[in-house]
Design a protein around this motif. Structure first.
Motif, PDB file in Angstrom:
ATOM      1  N   PHE A  58       0.840  -1.198   0.000  1.00 27.60           N
ATOM      2  CA  PHE A  58       0.000   0.000   0.000  1.00 27.60           C
ATOM      3  C   PHE A  58       0.877   1.251   0.000  1.00 27.60           C
ATOM      4  CE2 PHE A  58      -1.814   3.593   2.210  1.00 27.60           C
ATOM      5  CZ  PHE A  58      -2.927   3.857   1.414  1.00 27.60           C
ATOM      6  N   LEU A  59       1.842   1.326   0.927  1.00 28.12           N
ATOM      7  CA  LEU A  59       2.664   2.530   1.035  1.00 28.12           C
ATOM      8  C   LEU A  59       3.460   2.793  -0.239  1.00 28.12           C
ATOM      9  CD1 LEU A  59       3.880   2.214   4.724  1.00 28.12           C
ATOM     10  CD2 LEU A  59       2.306   3.925   3.793  1.00 28.12           C
ATOM     11  N   ARG A  60       3.983   1.760  -0.856  1.00 20.02           N
ATOM     12  CA  ARG A  60       4.751   1.952  -2.097  1.00 20.02           C
ATOM     13  C   ARG A  60       3.860   2.428  -3.241  1.00 20.02           C
ATOM     14  NH1 ARG A  60       9.308   3.183  -0.088  1.00 20.02           N
ATOM     15  NH2 ARG A  60      10.685   1.497   0.523  1.00 20.02           N
ATOM     16  N   SER A  61       2.538   2.248  -3.124  1.00 20.47           N
ATOM     17  CA  SER A  61       1.616   2.724  -4.167  1.00 20.47           C
ATOM     18  C   SER A  61       1.277   4.209  -3.993  1.00 20.47           C
ATOM     19  CB  SER A  61       0.329   1.895  -4.158  1.00 20.47           C
ATOM     20  OG  SER A  61      -0.493   2.241  -3.050  1.00 20.47           O
ATOM     21  N   VAL A  62       1.662   4.782  -2.845  1.00 28.19           N
ATOM     22  CA  VAL A  62       1.405   6.197  -2.558  1.00 28.19           C
ATOM     23  C   VAL A  62       2.642   6.994  -2.989  1.00 28.19           C
ATOM     24  CG1 VAL A  62       0.979   7.875  -0.714  1.00 28.19           C
ATOM     25  CG2 VAL A  62      -0.091   5.613  -0.605  1.00 28.19           C
ATOM     26  N   PRO A  63       2.470   7.992  -3.865  1.00 28.93           N
ATOM     27  CA  PRO A  63       3.649   8.725  -4.366  1.00 28.93           C
ATOM     28  C   PRO A  63       4.596   9.237  -3.275  1.00 28.93           C
ATOM     29  CG  PRO A  63       1.702   9.345  -5.609  1.00 28.93           C
ATOM     30  CD  PRO A  63       1.231   8.442  -4.500  1.00 28.93           C
ATOM     31  N   ASP A  64       4.058   9.735  -2.162  1.00 31.02           N
ATOM     32  CA  ASP A  64       4.918  10.258  -1.093  1.00 31.02           C
ATOM     33  C   ASP A  64       5.807   9.192  -0.454  1.00 31.02           C
ATOM     34  OD1 ASP A  64       4.108  12.912  -1.279  1.00 31.02           O
ATOM     35  OD2 ASP A  64       2.425  12.609   0.108  1.00 31.02           O
ATOM     36  N   TYR A  65       5.464   7.938  -0.615  1.00 28.22           N
ATOM     37  CA  TYR A  65       6.216   6.864   0.039  1.00 28.22           C
ATOM     38  C   TYR A  65       7.011   5.982  -0.932  1.00 28.22           C
ATOM     39  CZ  TYR A  65       3.920   8.017   4.411  1.00 28.22           C
ATOM     40  OH  TYR A  65       3.497   8.673   5.543  1.00 28.22           O
ATOM     41  N   GLN A  66       7.058   6.363  -2.202  1.00 31.80           N
ATOM     42  CA  GLN A  66       7.750   5.507  -3.163  1.00 31.80           C
ATOM     43  C   GLN A  66       9.243   5.364  -2.864  1.00 31.80           C
ATOM     44  OE1 GLN A  66       6.474   6.893  -7.020  1.00 31.80           O
ATOM     45  NE2 GLN A  66       4.642   5.633  -6.914  1.00 31.80           N
ATOM     46  N   ASP A  67       9.858   6.407  -2.315  1.00 26.26           N
ATOM     47  CA  ASP A  67      11.292   6.345  -2.009  1.00 26.26           C
ATOM     48  C   ASP A  67      11.582   6.420  -0.517  1.00 26.26           C
ATOM     49  OD1 ASP A  67      12.027   6.247  -4.750  1.00 26.26           O
ATOM     50  OD2 ASP A  67      11.683   8.407  -4.898  1.00 26.26           O
ATOM     51  N   ALA A  68      10.554   6.368   0.309  1.00 24.48           N
ATOM     52  CA  ALA A  68      10.723   6.501   1.762  1.00 24.48           C
ATOM     53  C   ALA A  68      11.396   5.249   2.340  1.00 24.48           C
ATOM     54  CB  ALA A  68       9.365   6.703   2.422  1.00 24.48           C
ATOM     55  N   PRO A  69      12.152   5.427   3.433  1.00 23.17           N
ATOM     56  CA  PRO A  69      12.722   4.250   4.095  1.00 23.17           C
ATOM     57  C   PRO A  69      11.647   3.470   4.847  1.00 23.17           C
ATOM     58  CG  PRO A  69      13.392   6.275   5.226  1.00 23.17           C
ATOM     59  CD  PRO A  69      12.570   6.677   4.050  1.00 23.17           C
ATOM     60  N   ILE A  70      11.327   2.289   4.336  1.00 24.82           N
ATOM     61  CA  ILE A  70      10.338   1.408   4.955  1.00 24.82           C
ATOM     62  C   ILE A  70      11.043   0.092   5.251  1.00 24.82           C
ATOM     63  CG2 ILE A  70       8.118   0.242   4.721  1.00 24.82           C
ATOM     64  CD1 ILE A  70       7.339   2.435   2.670  1.00 24.82           C
ATOM     65  N   ILE A  71      11.142  -0.218   6.530  1.00 25.17           N
ATOM     66  CA  ILE A  71      11.915  -1.365   6.981  1.00 25.17           C
ATOM     67  C   ILE A  71      10.971  -2.404   7.587  1.00 25.17           C
ATOM     68  CG2 ILE A  71      13.700  -2.125   8.620  1.00 25.17           C
ATOM     69  CD1 ILE A  71      13.722   1.471   7.639  1.00 25.17           C
ATOM     70  N   ILE A  72      11.057  -3.622   7.091  1.00 24.91           N
ATOM     71  CA  ILE A  72      10.301  -4.713   7.701  1.00 24.91           C
ATOM     72  C   ILE A  72      11.083  -5.162   8.932  1.00 24.91           C
ATOM     73  CG2 ILE A  72       9.447  -7.071   7.428  1.00 24.91           C
ATOM     74  CD1 ILE A  72       7.795  -5.043   5.837  1.00 24.91           C
ATOM     75  N   TYR A  73      10.366  -5.246  10.057  1.00 24.82           N
ATOM     76  CA  TYR A  73      10.952  -5.503  11.373  1.00 24.82           C
ATOM     77  C   TYR A  73      10.246  -6.729  11.929  1.00 24.82           C
ATOM     78  CZ  TYR A  73      12.047  -4.331  16.287  1.00 24.82           C
ATOM     79  OH  TYR A  73      12.481  -4.350  17.586  1.00 24.82           O
ATOM     80  N   SER A  74      10.942  -7.869  11.961  1.00 25.00           N
ATOM     81  CA  SER A  74      10.241  -9.123  12.219  1.00 25.00           C
ATOM     82  C   SER A  74      11.013 -10.068  13.129  1.00 25.00           C
ATOM     83  CB  SER A  74      10.012  -9.824  10.876  1.00 25.00           C
ATOM     84  OG  SER A  74       9.400 -11.067  11.053  1.00 25.00           O
ATOM     85  N   THR A  75      10.286 -10.950  13.792  1.00 28.64           N
ATOM     86  CA  THR A  75      10.933 -12.017  14.571  1.00 28.64           C
ATOM     87  C   THR A  75      11.475 -13.095  13.632  1.00 28.64           C
ATOM     88  OG1 THR A  75       8.796 -13.105  14.831  1.00 28.64           O
ATOM     89  CG2 THR A  75       9.552 -11.728  16.659  1.00 28.64           C
ATOM     90  N   SER A  76      11.032 -13.094  12.394  1.00 28.08           N
ATOM     91  CA  SER A  76      11.448 -14.113  11.434  1.00 28.08           C
ATOM     92  C   SER A  76      12.948 -14.002  11.126  1.00 28.08           C
ATOM     93  CB  SER A  76      10.658 -13.969  10.132  1.00 28.08           C
ATOM     94  OG  SER A  76      11.180 -14.843   9.144  1.00 28.08           O
ATOM     95  N   LYS A  77      13.578 -15.142  11.070  1.00 29.90           N
ATOM     96  CA  LYS A  77      14.977 -15.213  10.646  1.00 29.90           C
ATOM     97  C   LYS A  77      15.054 -15.967   9.306  1.00 29.90           C
ATOM     98  CE  LYS A  77      16.923 -14.382  15.070  1.00 29.90           C
ATOM     99  NZ  LYS A  77      16.425 -13.056  15.251  1.00 29.90           N
ATOM    100  N   ASN A  78      13.908 -16.163   8.697  1.00 33.69           N
ATOM    101  CA  ASN A  78      13.808 -16.906   7.446  1.00 33.69           C
ATOM    102  C   ASN A  78      14.279 -16.035   6.277  1.00 33.69           C
ATOM    103  OD1 ASN A  78      12.937 -18.178   5.076  1.00 33.69           O
ATOM    104  ND2 ASN A  78      11.084 -18.968   6.030  1.00 33.69           N
ATOM    105  N   PRO A  79      15.311 -16.479   5.550  1.00 37.25           N
ATOM    106  CA  PRO A  79      15.797 -15.691   4.409  1.00 37.25           C
ATOM    107  C   PRO A  79      14.719 -15.460   3.349  1.00 37.25           C
ATOM    108  CG  PRO A  79      17.221 -17.606   4.810  1.00 37.25           C
ATOM    109  CD  PRO A  79      16.071 -17.694   5.768  1.00 37.25           C
TER     110      PRO A  79
END
Length: 127
Positions: free
Chosen positions: A72-93
Motif C-alpha cells: 500500500f505505502l509503495r503505491s502512494v507517491p509520497d512513500y515511493q522512495d521513503a525508508p520502509i523497513i520490515i521488522y520481524s521475529t522471522s529469521k527466514n531468508p
C-alpha cells in the motif's frame, strides 16, 4: 524544535515497549508514533507523509500483514522512495527476500538484545 518522526507498526506490545525505550534512550532526535495495526496507522501516514522519516513494520500481523502495508505505502507517491523497513521475529531468508522484492528498504530480524537493536536501527535513525 521539531523532532524527526519515525513510525512503528507492530501488534506485539512488548516489542513496542522495547522499540520505544530504545528510541527514547538512544535516538533523542526522534519522536516515535506507535500503531498496533496498519488500519490504525493508515490515516496518520496519509496525512503526515511529508513529516515522517523511517517506517518500521512488523511482518506478521493479523488482517494486513507487513507486506500488505508495504505494498500500500509503495503505491502512494509520497512513500515511493521513503525508508520502509520490515521488522520481524522471522529469521527466514525467504521472508527477507520477499520483503525486499516487494519494495522494503531493509529487513531487520528483531534482535534479542537492546544493544543489538540500537546497532540495527542506527543506519536509519542517525542523520
Amino acid at each position: 524544535m521539531n523532532k524527526n518522526i519515525c513510525v512503528l507498526i507492530d501488534d506485539d506490545e512488548d516489542d513496542q515497549l522495547i522499540f520505544e525505550t530504545v528510541i527514547h534512550m538512544s535516538f533523542p532526535d526522534y519522536e516515535l508514533r506507535l500503531f498496533s495495526r496498519f488500519e490504525e496507522a493508515k490515516p496518520y501516514l496519509t496525512e503526515n507523509a511529508h513529516r515522517i522519516g523511517p517506517i518500521f513494520i512488523d511482518l506478521n500481523m493479523p488482517k494486513a500483514n507487513g507486506i500488505d502495508c508495504l505494498n500500500f505505502l509503495r503505491s502512494v507517491p509520497d512513500y515511493q522512495d521513503a525508508p520502509i523497513i520490515i521488522y520481524s521475529t522471522s529469521k527466514n531468508p525467504d521472508d527477507a527476500q520477499k520483503s525486499l522484492k516487494n519494495g522494503a528498504t531493509a529487513f531487520i530480524s528483531k534482535p534479542s538484545r537492546i544493544k543489538d537493536l540500537i546497532t540495527e536501527l542506527s543506519p536509519w535513525l542517525n542523520n
